[in-house]
Design a protein around this motif. Structure first.
Motif, PDB file in Angstrom:
ATOM      1  N   HIS A  52      10.980  -3.385  10.043  1.00 55.75           N
ATOM      2  CA  HIS A  52      10.542  -4.046   8.822  1.00 55.75           C
ATOM      3  C   HIS A  52       9.893  -3.056   7.861  1.00 55.75           C
ATOM      4  O   HIS A  52       9.170  -3.447   6.952  1.00 55.75           O
ATOM      5  CB  HIS A  52       9.543  -5.158   9.142  1.00 55.75           C
ATOM      6  N   THR A  53      10.104  -1.783   8.101  1.00 57.85           N
ATOM      7  CA  THR A  53       9.427  -0.795   7.260  1.00 57.85           C
ATOM      8  C   THR A  53       9.904  -0.891   5.805  1.00 57.85           C
ATOM      9  O   THR A  53      11.055  -1.209   5.530  1.00 57.85           O
ATOM     10  CB  THR A  53       9.637   0.646   7.790  1.00 57.85           C
ATOM     11  N   LEU A  54       8.968  -0.596   4.882  1.00 57.17           N
ATOM     12  CA  LEU A  54       9.333  -0.548   3.463  1.00 57.17           C
ATOM     13  C   LEU A  54       9.539   0.895   3.014  1.00 57.17           C
ATOM     14  O   LEU A  54       9.770   1.163   1.851  1.00 57.17           O
ATOM     15  CB  LEU A  54       8.241  -1.199   2.605  1.00 57.17           C
ATOM     16  N   ARG A  55       9.409   1.809   3.973  1.00 59.07           N
ATOM     17  CA  ARG A  55       9.603   3.221   3.644  1.00 59.07           C
ATOM     18  C   ARG A  55      11.057   3.605   3.934  1.00 59.07           C
ATOM     19  O   ARG A  55      11.882   2.737   4.193  1.00 59.07           O
ATOM     20  CB  ARG A  55       8.607   4.054   4.454  1.00 59.07           C
ATOM     21  N   GLU A  99       3.977  -2.911  10.594  1.00 56.14           N
ATOM     22  CA  GLU A  99       5.363  -2.444  10.715  1.00 56.14           C
ATOM     23  C   GLU A  99       5.992  -2.108   9.362  1.00 56.14           C
ATOM     24  O   GLU A  99       6.973  -1.395   9.298  1.00 56.14           O
ATOM     25  CB  GLU A  99       6.248  -3.448  11.469  1.00 56.14           C
ATOM     26  N   GLU A 100       5.399  -2.627   8.275  1.00 57.41           N
ATOM     27  CA  GLU A 100       5.941  -2.278   6.954  1.00 57.41           C
ATOM     28  C   GLU A 100       5.579  -0.841   6.571  1.00 57.41           C
ATOM     29  O   GLU A 100       6.166  -0.270   5.672  1.00 57.41           O
ATOM     30  CB  GLU A 100       5.382  -3.233   5.889  1.00 57.41           C
ATOM     31  N   PRO A 133       0.803  -1.232   0.000  1.00 55.70           N
ATOM     32  CA  PRO A 133       0.000   0.000   0.000  1.00 55.70           C
ATOM     33  C   PRO A 133       0.832   1.277   0.000  1.00 55.70           C
ATOM     34  O   PRO A 133       0.379   2.302  -0.494  1.00 55.70           O
ATOM     35  CB  PRO A 133      -0.819  -0.110   1.291  1.00 55.70           C
ATOM     36  N   THR A 134       2.072   1.213   0.523  1.00 53.40           N
ATOM     37  CA  THR A 134       2.864   2.456   0.540  1.00 53.40           C
ATOM     38  C   THR A 134       3.424   2.787  -0.846  1.00 53.40           C
ATOM     39  O   THR A 134       3.927   3.885  -1.064  1.00 53.40           O
ATOM     40  CB  THR A 134       4.035   2.369   1.539  1.00 53.40           C
ATOM     41  N   PHE A 135       3.353   1.833  -1.773  1.00 55.31           N
ATOM     42  CA  PHE A 135       3.777   2.124  -3.143  1.00 55.31           C
ATOM     43  C   PHE A 135       2.576   2.513  -4.011  1.00 55.31           C
ATOM     44  O   PHE A 135       2.743   3.167  -5.030  1.00 55.31           O
ATOM     45  CB  PHE A 135       4.471   0.905  -3.769  1.00 55.31           C
ATOM     46  N   ALA A 136       1.383   2.079  -3.585  1.00 54.97           N
ATOM     47  CA  ALA A 136       0.174   2.335  -4.385  1.00 54.97           C
ATOM     48  C   ALA A 136      -0.418   3.690  -4.022  1.00 54.97           C
ATOM     49  O   ALA A 136      -1.585   3.813  -3.669  1.00 54.97           O
ATOM     50  CB  ALA A 136      -0.842   1.219  -4.143  1.00 54.97           C
ATOM     51  N   VAL A 137       0.409   4.708  -4.062  1.00 51.73           N
ATOM     52  CA  VAL A 137      -0.031   6.033  -3.623  1.00 51.73           C
ATOM     53  C   VAL A 137       0.344   7.100  -4.640  1.00 51.73           C
ATOM     54  O   VAL A 137       1.149   6.872  -5.542  1.00 51.73           O
ATOM     55  CB  VAL A 137       0.609   6.422  -2.269  1.00 51.73           C
TER      56      VAL A 137
END
Lengths: 223, 437
Positions: free
Chosen positions: B271-274, B169-170, B66-70
């Protein structure tokens, strides 16, 4: 396949005609680059932006010329406003309203504000009769609010993009009422129209879209 | 106990917008004008890429990330990310690599998935994620792509499951998780660094020059010196820059500073993807003579100190504290943009000469490795600092990529000649080119 550059002592991809380090010619017949597409140099000038630059320069010259002539032949009338205002409005109309991809809310807000400003300029130059703010301003506000209401209804997926500007337009919609209450004469029908349009839209948002409005405010203001 | 373990595997909250993480806050402001904040991941496969399969894989994995689908939106005080209901489109690559944010045309998404012959490319706006986060996304994409191509795949626990749940946590801003309001904040002043002079490329394009060397041979040479790969490459970049820019003969007292980003996930479990990176700036003033051994010793010691846990904590406290400052929070976005854009030249990129990003070893499951021939990573350049360097290893090779926005090739030449002539290693050069250069 690789070629060898004697000068740099490195192996160079056979797609590269020259050594990327020293510029030495390595082959007359380079292969096709397997990693990157070949980019040809732009052979065109961006005609759109060039035209815009010419147009904006012409606008600047015309307005400056009018101001200078008006000042040197001053007879108490700032008639240059009657030229500058429609020219600037045409810019907003063409460059923003027609050509840009800004949201409908911003376009409507800018249209209402610049049209009102243009009419005020005409009114001022024509003797200051007051028709611009007595009639035109509330009428334009009422029309703008009605348009944004209809647009939001028929383009529901865009309503959030328009919300902030629609909200500003709604606030502006009460200005004729405020002016009227502070003793400035405003024509009755336009006053009623703009106030009614604003009030009914505010009530509509509070009744049907309050949660969305709240959520939009949260994200816009990082609450 | 690290913050993400305290919460356990919970689903993310249901807010439909995201604040930019601490490191990302600056990127939208600076990317609008002079800076390129795009990084590029490229995999060379063993067969031509099938566009429709790649598109299908991309559509499949988007809900998992979801953090990329923005898409990026402007708020009153900050930018923010809003879920983008559109579909990102896979396109054949054209134009220059590392496109600027304003040139991204991908339905509002802040990354581009492209293909060219046997290569799959991901170009990503740095505000969205750091290299480690983007690699996780890219790995899952390629895993699903290979599956759709009909290959037998085994994730071996190294790839995020495209159909799995999204753990909170991602999505977290890990800087906040490790922020200590009472902890010591970094108060070091940033010295003004030397900047590389050169002729800007025509059309604003970027040259990428990849040097491919034997990993084990290089590691053996680096170990014999008792330093790390990052320290060695940073020292070499400083020496080559000094030589090419003629600093031996100039009385320029500005240090050549290499900014080395570090993935904080190793030091502060997350584990964050940001974004979750910090920078260590290492460098030295060239005073008359270029002594590589002296530069290497200096850089190695500075790198060790700069990447200590105390220093990184102080840096996190400084950055998050800055972001939480009420005065800064209440400043309207357009003012922030003006201030950030102007001051970043002095206090941001004014403080370093070049970025050196060491992404270490690109690790894929064996079944994926069988179809990936090589890995190339790169970083965009800015007007002020027109060169930077990315190092990545894959299997038995190391790829060192030098990106440059200037025509002069001197630094790149000295750099790779060091490997070929002084270290006696085999160096293979690959890269891009364009007509009219």
């Amino acid at each position: 396949m690789m070629n060898y550059c004697d000068d740099c002592k490195v192996y160079v991809d056979a797609c590269l005609k020259f050594c990327p380090l020293c510029g030495k010619r390595l082959t007359e017949h380079p292969l096709e680059n397997e990693l990157y597409p070949h980019v040809t140099k732009k052979k065109f000038v961006d005609r759109h932006s060039l035209t815009m630059e010419y147009m904006s320069f012409a606008t600047f010259v015309v307005i400056c010329l009018c101001i200078v002539v008006n000042l040197f032949t001053w007879d108490g009338h700032p008639w240059f406003l009657a030229v500058a205002a429609p020219v600037l409005y045409t810019w907003v109309l063409v460059y923003i309203t027609i050509l840009s991809d800004m949201s409908a809310g911003l376009k409507t807000l800018l249209q209402v504000v610049t049209l009102t400003a243009m009419f005020i300029a005409f009114d001022y130059v024509g003797g200051g009769l007051g028709w611009s703010y007595e009639v035109m301003m509330p009428l334009l506000l009422a029309l703008g609010i009605a348009y944004i209401d209809l647009y939001s209804y028929y383009h529901k997926s865009y309503w959030r993009d328009n919300l902030l500007f629609a909200f500003l337009l709604l606030l502006l919609g009460f200005i004729p009422l405020i002016l009227h209450l502070s003793g400035i004469r405003i024509a009755l029908i336009p006053l009623v129209l703009s106030t009614f349009a604003s009030a009914i839209t505010v009530l509509g948002i509070l009744r049907f879209a309050f949660r969305q409005l709240k959520s939009e405010m949260q994200r816009r203001f990082h609450m | 106990m690290p913050p993400f373990l305290k919460r356990g595997n919970c689903m993310p909250d249901k807010r439909d917008w995201y604040r930019l993480d601490t490191a990302a806050k600056i990127y939208p402001s600076i990317s609008q004008t002079h800076n390129n904040t795009t990084f590029r991941l490229e995999l060379e496969l063993d067969a031509p890429v099938k566009q429709e399969k790649l598109q299908e894989a991309l559509v499949k994995i988007m809900p998992r990330f979801p953090t990329f689908a923005v898409t990026l939106r402007r708020g009153m005080f900050w930018y923010y990310f809003e879920p983008n209901p559109a579909i990102p489109v896979v396109k054949e690559e054209n134009g220059f690599p590392c496109k600027r944010l304003k040139d991204f045309i991908n339905n509002g998404f802040l990354f581009n998935i492209m293909y060219y012959k046997k290569n799959v490319i991901m170009e990503c706006f740095h505000g969205l994620a750091d290299g480690a986060g983007a690699i996780e996304f890219f790995k899952t994409l390629m895993y699903e792509y290979f599956k759709l191509c009909g290959y037998d795949m085994d994730a071996e626990g190294m790839v995020l499951d495209a159909e799995g749940k999204v753990p909170a946590e991602e999505l977290e801003n890990s800087f906040n998780a490790y922020y200590d309001a009472k902890g010591e904040a970094n108060k070091l002043r940033v010295p003004k660094a030397f900047h590389i002079m050169g002729t800007p490329n025509t059309d604003g394009g970027i040259f990428l020059t990849h040097g491919i060397i034997d990993l084990n041979e290089f590691l053996a040479k680096v170990k014999a010196r008792g330093v790390t790969v990052s320290a060695y490459v940073a020292a070499l970049l400083i020496a080559c820059t000094a030589k090419e820019q003629g600093l031996e003969y100039k009385k320029d007292k500005r240090p050549i500073i290499i900014s080395v980003p570090m993935d904080l996930r190793g030091m502060f479990p997350s584990h964050t993807l940001r974004n979750f990176i910090s920078f260590a700036n290492v460098g030295t003033v060239i005073d008359g003579k270029i002594d590589f051994d002296r530069i290497l010793a200096d850089v190695s010691a500075q790198l060790k100190a700069g990447l200590s846990k105390e220093n990184i904590s102080a840096m996190i406290n400084k950055n998050v504290g800055f972001e939480k400052n009420p005065f800064i929070r209440m400043t309207p976005l357009f003012v922030k943009n003006l201030v950030v854009s102007a001051s970043y030249k002095n206090y941001g990129e004014g403080g370093y000469t070049m970025v050196l990003s060491n992404l270490r070893t690109a690790q894929f499951p064996k079944t994926m490795q069988a179809h990936i021939r090589q890995v190339y990573y790169a970083l965009g350049v800015s007007d002020m600092n027109p060169m930077n360097c990315v190092v990545v290893s894959y299997q038995d090779k190391m790829v060192i990529t030098l990106a440059r926005g200037i025509k002069e090739t001197g630094i790149v030449r000295y750099f790779f000649e060091h490997f070929s002539k002084e270290l006696g290693m085999r160096v293979e050069i690959r890269g891009n080119e364009w007509s009219g250069q």
